[in-house]
Design a protein around this motif. Structure first.
Motif, PDB file in Angstrom:
ATOM      1  N   THR A 169       0.768  -1.489  -0.098  1.00  0.00           N
ATOM      2  CA  THR A 169      -0.079   0.042  -0.171  1.00  0.00           C
ATOM      3  C   THR A 169       0.967   1.188  -0.048  1.00  0.00           C
ATOM      4  O   THR A 169       0.554   2.216   0.615  1.00  0.00           O
ATOM      5  CB  THR A 169      -0.859   0.020   1.236  1.00  0.00           C
ATOM      6  N   LEU A 170       1.885   1.149  -0.991  1.00  0.00           N
ATOM      7  CA  LEU A 170       2.924   2.371  -0.961  1.00  0.00           C
ATOM      8  C   LEU A 170       2.141   3.733  -1.388  1.00  0.00           C
ATOM      9  O   LEU A 170       2.422   4.692  -0.912  1.00  0.00           O
ATOM     10  CB  LEU A 170       3.899   2.134  -1.852  1.00  0.00           C
ATOM     11  N   ALA A 171       1.113   3.527  -2.322  1.00  0.00           N
ATOM     12  CA  ALA A 171       0.554   4.675  -3.071  1.00  0.00           C
ATOM     13  C   ALA A 171      -0.363   5.669  -1.846  1.00  0.00           C
ATOM     14  O   ALA A 171      -0.690   6.499  -2.122  1.00  0.00           O
ATOM     15  CB  ALA A 171      -0.246   4.144  -4.067  1.00  0.00           C
ATOM     16  N   ASP A 172      -0.851   4.750  -0.892  1.00  0.00           N
ATOM     17  CA  ASP A 172      -1.454   5.317   0.202  1.00  0.00           C
ATOM     18  C   ASP A 172      -0.849   5.897   1.442  1.00  0.00           C
ATOM     19  O   ASP A 172      -1.502   6.496   2.354  1.00  0.00           O
ATOM     20  CB  ASP A 172      -2.704   4.247   0.468  1.00  0.00           C
ATOM     21  N   ARG A 215       6.684  12.526  -3.432  1.00  0.00           N
ATOM     22  CA  ARG A 215       7.877  12.008  -3.331  1.00  0.00           C
ATOM     23  C   ARG A 215       8.137  10.655  -4.085  1.00  0.00           C
ATOM     24  O   ARG A 215       9.051  10.291  -4.646  1.00  0.00           O
ATOM     25  CB  ARG A 215       8.087  12.079  -1.831  1.00  0.00           C
ATOM     26  N   LEU A 216       6.995   9.859  -3.963  1.00  0.00           N
ATOM     27  CA  LEU A 216       6.894   8.509  -4.655  1.00  0.00           C
ATOM     28  C   LEU A 216       7.291   8.733  -6.191  1.00  0.00           C
ATOM     29  O   LEU A 216       7.754   8.109  -6.825  1.00  0.00           O
ATOM     30  CB  LEU A 216       5.774   7.694  -4.305  1.00  0.00           C
ATOM     31  N   LEU A 217       6.249   9.563  -6.558  1.00  0.00           N
ATOM     32  CA  LEU A 217       6.610   9.806  -8.014  1.00  0.00           C
ATOM     33  C   LEU A 217       7.791  10.409  -8.546  1.00  0.00           C
ATOM     34  O   LEU A 217       8.443   9.725  -9.582  1.00  0.00           O
ATOM     35  CB  LEU A 217       5.308  11.040  -8.514  1.00  0.00           C
ATOM     36  N   ALA A 218       8.456  11.431  -7.694  1.00  0.00           N
ATOM     37  CA  ALA A 218       9.637  11.810  -8.086  1.00  0.00           C
ATOM     38  C   ALA A 218      10.814  10.842  -8.364  1.00  0.00           C
ATOM     39  O   ALA A 218      11.625  10.792  -8.940  1.00  0.00           O
ATOM     40  CB  ALA A 218      10.057  13.047  -7.102  1.00  0.00           C
ATOM     41  N   GLY A 219      10.654  10.021  -7.037  1.00  0.00           N
ATOM     42  CA  GLY A 219      11.664   8.736  -7.094  1.00  0.00           C
ATOM     43  C   GLY A 219      11.572   7.867  -8.263  1.00  0.00           C
ATOM     44  O   GLY A 219      12.550   7.263  -8.953  1.00  0.00           O
ATOM     45  N   GLY A 220      10.205   7.563  -8.379  1.00  0.00           N
ATOM     46  CA  GLY A 220      10.135   6.463  -9.800  1.00  0.00           C
ATOM     47  C   GLY A 220      10.481   7.074 -10.951  1.00  0.00           C
ATOM     48  O   GLY A 220      11.061   6.369 -11.790  1.00  0.00           O
ATOM     49  N   VAL A 262       4.957   5.813 -11.132  1.00  0.00           N
ATOM     50  CA  VAL A 262       4.790   7.045 -11.603  1.00  0.00           C
ATOM     51  C   VAL A 262       3.047   7.310 -12.027  1.00  0.00           C
ATOM     52  O   VAL A 262       2.559   8.343 -11.594  1.00  0.00           O
ATOM     53  CB  VAL A 262       5.678   7.515 -12.793  1.00  0.00           C
ATOM     54  N   TYR A 263       2.950   6.271 -12.897  1.00  0.00           N
ATOM     55  CA  TYR A 263       1.222   6.596 -13.512  1.00  0.00           C
ATOM     56  C   TYR A 263       0.280   6.337 -12.291  1.00  0.00           C
ATOM     57  O   TYR A 263      -0.624   7.269 -12.385  1.00  0.00           O
ATOM     58  CB  TYR A 263       1.248   5.191 -14.736  1.00  0.00           C
ATOM     59  N   PRO A 264       0.278   5.357 -11.760  1.00  0.00           N
ATOM     60  CA  PRO A 264      -0.905   5.135 -10.639  1.00  0.00           C
ATOM     61  C   PRO A 264      -0.954   6.425  -9.377  1.00  0.00           C
ATOM     62  O   PRO A 264      -1.933   7.127  -9.186  1.00  0.00           O
ATOM     63  CB  PRO A 264      -0.672   4.039  -9.961  1.00  0.00           C
ATOM     64  N   VAL A 265       0.518   6.893  -9.188  1.00  0.00           N
ATOM     65  CA  VAL A 265       0.552   7.799  -8.106  1.00  0.00           C
ATOM     66  C   VAL A 265       0.165   9.138  -8.630  1.00  0.00           C
ATOM     67  O   VAL A 265      -0.686   9.996  -8.287  1.00  0.00           O
ATOM     68  CB  VAL A 265       1.866   8.008  -7.647  1.00  0.00           C
ATOM     69  N   GLY A 266       0.249   9.273  -9.951  1.00  0.00           N
ATOM     70  CA  GLY A 266      -0.046  10.571 -10.885  1.00  0.00           C
ATOM     71  C   GLY A 266      -1.627  10.632 -10.814  1.00  0.00           C
ATOM     72  O   GLY A 266      -2.277  11.734 -10.520  1.00  0.00           O
ATOM     73  N   MET A 267      -2.177   9.524 -10.965  1.00  0.00           N
ATOM     74  CA  MET A 267      -3.816   9.542 -11.038  1.00  0.00           C
ATOM     75  C   MET A 267      -4.253   9.967  -9.359  1.00  0.00           C
ATOM     76  O   MET A 267      -5.175  10.703  -9.410  1.00  0.00           O
ATOM     77  CB  MET A 267      -4.247   8.120 -11.504  1.00  0.00           C
ATOM     78  N   LYS A 268      -3.797   9.525  -8.500  1.00  0.00           N
ATOM     79  CA  LYS A 268      -4.145   9.871  -7.170  1.00  0.00           C
ATOM     80  C   LYS A 268      -4.025  11.248  -6.867  1.00  0.00           C
ATOM     81  O   LYS A 268      -4.784  11.854  -6.276  1.00  0.00           O
ATOM     82  CB  LYS A 268      -3.274   8.932  -5.948  1.00  0.00           C
ATOM     83  N   ILE A 269      -2.736  11.922  -7.322  1.00  0.00           N
ATOM     84  CA  ILE A 269      -2.582  13.081  -7.109  1.00  0.00           C
ATOM     85  C   ILE A 269      -3.693  13.941  -7.687  1.00  0.00           C
ATOM     86  O   ILE A 269      -4.232  14.969  -7.137  1.00  0.00           O
ATOM     87  CB  ILE A 269      -1.301  13.685  -7.315  1.00  0.00           C
ATOM     88  N   ALA A 294      10.831  15.727 -15.347  1.00  0.00           N
ATOM     89  CA  ALA A 294       9.672  15.399 -14.408  1.00  0.00           C
ATOM     90  C   ALA A 294       9.926  15.140 -13.100  1.00  0.00           C
ATOM     91  O   ALA A 294       9.012  15.420 -12.163  1.00  0.00           O
ATOM     92  CB  ALA A 294       8.955  14.145 -15.096  1.00  0.00           C
ATOM     93  N   ALA A 295      11.084  14.321 -12.825  1.00  0.00           N
ATOM     94  CA  ALA A 295      11.305  14.103 -11.200  1.00  0.00           C
ATOM     95  C   ALA A 295      11.423  15.325 -10.556  1.00  0.00           C
ATOM     96  O   ALA A 295      11.248  15.385  -9.469  1.00  0.00           O
ATOM     97  CB  ALA A 295      12.468  13.192 -11.280  1.00  0.00           C
ATOM     98  N   ALA A 296      12.374  16.493 -11.158  1.00  0.00           N
ATOM     99  CA  ALA A 296      12.484  17.593 -10.354  1.00  0.00           C
ATOM    100  C   ALA A 296      11.251  18.461 -10.140  1.00  0.00           C
ATOM    101  O   ALA A 296      10.812  18.964  -9.120  1.00  0.00           O
ATOM    102  CB  ALA A 296      13.445  18.466 -11.228  1.00  0.00           C
ATOM    103  N   LEU A 297      10.337  18.241 -11.244  1.00  0.00           N
ATOM    104  CA  LEU A 297       9.052  19.073 -10.923  1.00  0.00           C
ATOM    105  C   LEU A 297       8.160  18.462 -10.072  1.00  0.00           C
ATOM    106  O   LEU A 297       7.478  19.196  -9.056  1.00  0.00           O
ATOM    107  CB  LEU A 297       8.379  19.027 -12.343  1.00  0.00           C
ATOM    108  N   ALA A 298       8.113  17.135 -10.053  1.00  0.00           N
ATOM    109  CA  ALA A 298       7.377  16.376  -9.017  1.00  0.00           C
ATOM    110  C   ALA A 298       7.816  16.720  -7.655  1.00  0.00           C
ATOM    111  O   ALA A 298       7.173  16.654  -6.584  1.00  0.00           O
ATOM    112  CB  ALA A 298       7.375  14.862  -9.179  1.00  0.00           C
TER     113      ALA A 298
END
Length: 505
Positions: A65-68, A74-79, A114-121, A174-178
């Protein structure tokens, strides 16, 4: 531009740049096949290794359950940074297929963050009345980002290492912006406790299971179409003109389909848009052998229509998942759905070259019609499990109604029910009904935000403050009360002086 609109635009930009590494190897596959002397099977594995890595990374993320539980930006930037690093390493030092397969698999693992976490944001900046439209913008960004290597590969004279390096540079941006600019919205739920069993419970519920089945039919077609459309147009290895047409059809046409599909779903409902998209894309699969051999202008228009229809239901299916899953674990639900979908894309991508060897490239894409044909019944059966549309307020309608029948519809959070017993609570006899309502809400399980508990206490205090004063006690009671007695600790007499009057109480 409002803060929410700026945030949604930033999420879309991060997705465009972060997912540019996805099809970077597929866009240069002809050059890799010639330089490394790859067989057709090795070329398919080089393409599907990203899908396998994505599925593996999504499964691990869903179980943990990392995305929650991890801050999503931070998770998106690291990915995104890790996926870009793998792609840059492939462009810089790799000279053979074995190391390339390893790095492409790791790239897929990183893209699962990247993709699922972006949807959550994105959903944290949206409410239900515009959720499908906002996710349509996000998935449109996914299509543009996935097709971006085809645009880079269409530049004449650019070597394959330059294409991969350009895609990796997009990922680092993308990582820097996130990391430094992106923030989740006010609708982001607090981090829930770990629940490793929710991924399996999700698939046992009929609503989420039907959404996943429709999503699987959609995914069988989509990524195989994006991967092999250029080869079908060229009858073999695509050239710069085929790369550009794939970018226009899959990238620009797909982005337009996502945006229009999301807005239509907010207005007309989720199921009509999903069913229409599956029907149109399935018909395009069936008639592709006839149309792909027609005049160039007709072929271009057909490819744009196909690219738009194949992805128009993607954001709507994601929205449906959010609306039928446990609201505490939306990130995990999206990760489970995408993991199963991308795992199925491996079979779809691998099937098309086998069909092309048997019947030719121009007819090979017919096998993709199996996905829409199987996903359409599940999408139609989903109607009874999705909440009804919110009413669209009229500009001339009054803000407040005078009767309960005219009260506006409000979306309430769905309470996840399970078989755990709850302790009985005593009924509030002298309190208003609202207090009893929130006490029953608390009996269903602890609220992640604690909002219901705080509001119940406030309403209880106000109901006591608004209660009529007690009648005068009889004379005997007054005589007995003349003798002072010590109030026990925590009693009402001792606690009363400490309570402050609240405004409006």
């Amino acid at each position: 531009m409002t803060a929410g609109r700026r945030a949604r635009a930033l999420v879309a930009l991060v997705q465009v740049l972060g997912l540019a590494v996805w099809f970077s190897a597929s866009a240069v596959l002809p050059e890799l096949r010639a330089e490394w002397d790859l067989s057709a099977t090795a070329g398919v594995w080089l393409t599907t290794s990203v899908q396998l890595g994505f599925a593996a990374g999504a499964v691990v993320s869903a179980v943990l359950t990392l995305a929650d539980r991890v801050p999503p930006q931070r998770l998106l930037a690291g990915g995104a940074a890790a996926a870009a690093s793998c792609t840059l390493l492939l462009a810089a030092v790799v000279d053979g297929p074995v190391a390339a397969l390893v790095l492409r698999t790791l790239t897929g693992v990183c893209l699962a963050l990247v993709y699922p976490v972006g949807m959550k944001i994105m959903t944290s900046w949206s409410d239900r009345s515009r959720r499908a439209g906002d996710l349509g913008v996000l998935v449109g960004a996914l299509t543009v980002g996935s097709a971006l290597p085809h645009l880079i590969g269409g530049l004449p004279g650019l070597p394959w290492r330059g294409v991969l390096a350009g895609a990796a540079l997009c990922g680092f941006v993308a990582a820097a912006l996130a990391r430094w600019c992106l923030r989740p919205g006010p609708a982001l739920a607090p981090a829930p406790p770990p629940d490793t069993g929710y991924a399996l419970r999700l698939l046992r519920e009929p609503g989420p299971r039907l959404v996943v089945l429709g999503y699987l039919g959609h995914m069988w077609e989509l990524y195989a179409l994006w991967t092999w459309l250029g080869a079908a147009l060229a009858g073999g290895d695509p050239g710069p003109s085929e790369h550009l047409l794939v970018f226009v059809a899959a990238g620009l046409g797909g982005a337009a389909g996502c945006v229009l599909g999301g807005r239509a779903a907010d207005r007309y409902g989720r199921v009509p848009v999903i069913a229409t998209s599956l029907l149109v894309s399935g018909v395009c699969c069936a008639v592709s052998p006839v149309v792909l051999g027609a005049a160039p202008l007709l072929v271009s228009a057909f490819c744009v229509l196909w690219g738009a229809a194949a992805v128009a239901d993607s954001a709507v299916l994601t929205t449906a998942t959010i609306e039928v899953a446990d609201p505490r674990y939306t990130g995990t639900a999206l990760t489970v759905q995408t993991a199963l979908g991308f795992l199925l894309t491996v079979a779809g991508i691998a099937t098309v070259p086998v069909a092309a060897a048997a019947v030719g490239w121009q007819t090979a894409l017919v096998v993709l019609a199996v996905g829409p044909a199987l996903g359409l019944p599940a999408a139609l059966a989903l109607r009874r499990y999705l909440p009804t549309l919110l009413p669209t307020p009229s500009p001339s309608a009054p803000l407040l109604s005078t009767s309960p029948a005219d009260a506006p519809t409000v979306e309430l959070p769905r309470i996840a029910m399970d078989d755990r017993p709850t302790a009985p609570l005593s009924r509030v006899v002298d309190g208003p009904p609202t207090v009893e309502l929130y006490r029953l809400r608390r009996a269903a399980g602890p609220a992640p935000s604690g909002f219901a508990d705080r509001l119940a206490r406030v309403l209880s205090d106000r109901s006591r403050a608004a209660a009529p004063p007690p009648t005068a006690p009889p004379a005997a009671a007054l005589s007995n009360a003349a003798t002072p007695t010590a109030a026990p600790p925590g009693s009402g007499a001792a606690a009363a002086p400490r309570r402050r009057a609240r405004p409006g109480g």
